[in-house]
Enzyme design. Sequence first.
Site, PDB file in Angstrom:
ATOM      1  N   CYS A 154       0.808  -1.220   0.000  1.00 31.50           N
ATOM      2  CA  CYS A 154       0.000   0.000   0.000  1.00 31.50           C
ATOM      3  C   CYS A 154       0.837   1.265   0.000  1.00 31.50           C
ATOM      4  O   CYS A 154       0.305   2.363  -0.160  1.00 31.50           O
ATOM      5  CB  CYS A 154      -0.951  -0.015   1.195  1.00 31.50           C
ATOM      6  SG  CYS A 154      -2.265  -1.252   1.058  1.00 31.50           S
ATOM      7  N   ASP A 196     -14.147   3.287   3.114  1.00 30.87           N
ATOM      8  CA  ASP A 196     -13.370   2.117   2.715  1.00 30.87           C
ATOM      9  C   ASP A 196     -13.994   1.301   1.595  1.00 30.87           C
ATOM     10  O   ASP A 196     -13.282   0.582   0.888  1.00 30.87           O
ATOM     11  CB  ASP A 196     -13.144   1.220   3.940  1.00 30.87           C
ATOM     12  CG  ASP A 196     -12.322   1.932   4.989  1.00 30.87           C
ATOM     13  OD1 ASP A 196     -11.120   2.127   4.757  1.00 30.87           O
ATOM     14  OD2 ASP A 196     -12.885   2.311   6.035  1.00 30.87           O
TER      15      ASP A 196
END
Length: 339
Positions: free
Chosen positions: A19, A59
């Site tokens: 990430c 999210d």
Amino acid sequence: MTTTGGTVRLTRYARGGGCACKIPPGELEDVVAGLAATPAASSTAAGAQVLIGLETGDDAAVVRVADDGPAVVATADFFTPVVDDPYDWGRIAAANALSDVYAVGGRPLVAVNLLAWPRDVLSFDLAREVLRGGLDVAAEAGCHVGGGHSVDDAEPKYGMAVTGVADPGRLLRNDRGRAGLPLSLTKPLGIGVLNNRHKATGEVFPQAVQAMVALNREAAEAALRAGVECATDVTGFGLLGHLYKLARASGVTAVVDASAVPCLDGARRAVRDGFVSGGTRRNLAWVAPHTDFGGADEETRLLLADAQTSGGLLVAGEIPGAPVIGELVPRREHVLVVR
């Protein structure tokens, strides 16, 4: 020349890792500004009601398709190799993709693979191990995997698009924080700097792998049982980046007790030795204008902004087994305060 398994350093084939290779949060917000075509809690032409959309950078997307049924949760996540072991990379990427469903209080039902592979450089035996890792973690989550999509790419990438369901009346959102609520964190920080050290040196950190492959399922279930309404997961934007989005969306200030934030063994040493990704430094630069760091030193600031891969849930409430790392208070001059 095509390489085969065993000694292949997968992380050498990626500019970033995990990430940490996300587009920086400030740049991404500029890109998507004004693109929220379907406002949250509105109905589309097909009658589906958007409950969570683009507005607060939550999210996953959540849509109610029937008045008396569950809501549908949709998300996608993929990234370049974060570790050299292909099976572990597959497990980590799958756990990370599934986390977005858990972060909104959902339950994953079905996923499809997303695979980019340099077919003339890396053996498909390695790709098979990546897919096997993803399949095993999806099975652990009780989530079916139904095929997917692949492309020939110069840089290997893997992840999943995941569809799940959630109770529309019991969602976890990043804009439901209230002053007076404690902040809990379900996984330790330091994944990013340990992964960066792994990429540079080949040293393996089992504690980081164990954290990344762990599902956030139990944490999400515990949050729902406790009546929590506000949560997010901590991934590429670091603890401070995701907490900034949560506090900004909720109209509050988040106070972090830096001494209470758990970190993986070896993480502070990795920061001191300089294994800090560009993504982490960009995270820190993004939140710095909105943060009162008090007396926090540079090492602490970098760890709080460390770009995590498959990190834990950040919960506005208390749940069993998760340390309380701060609290939400009425909005002050700064959105974030580190003490």
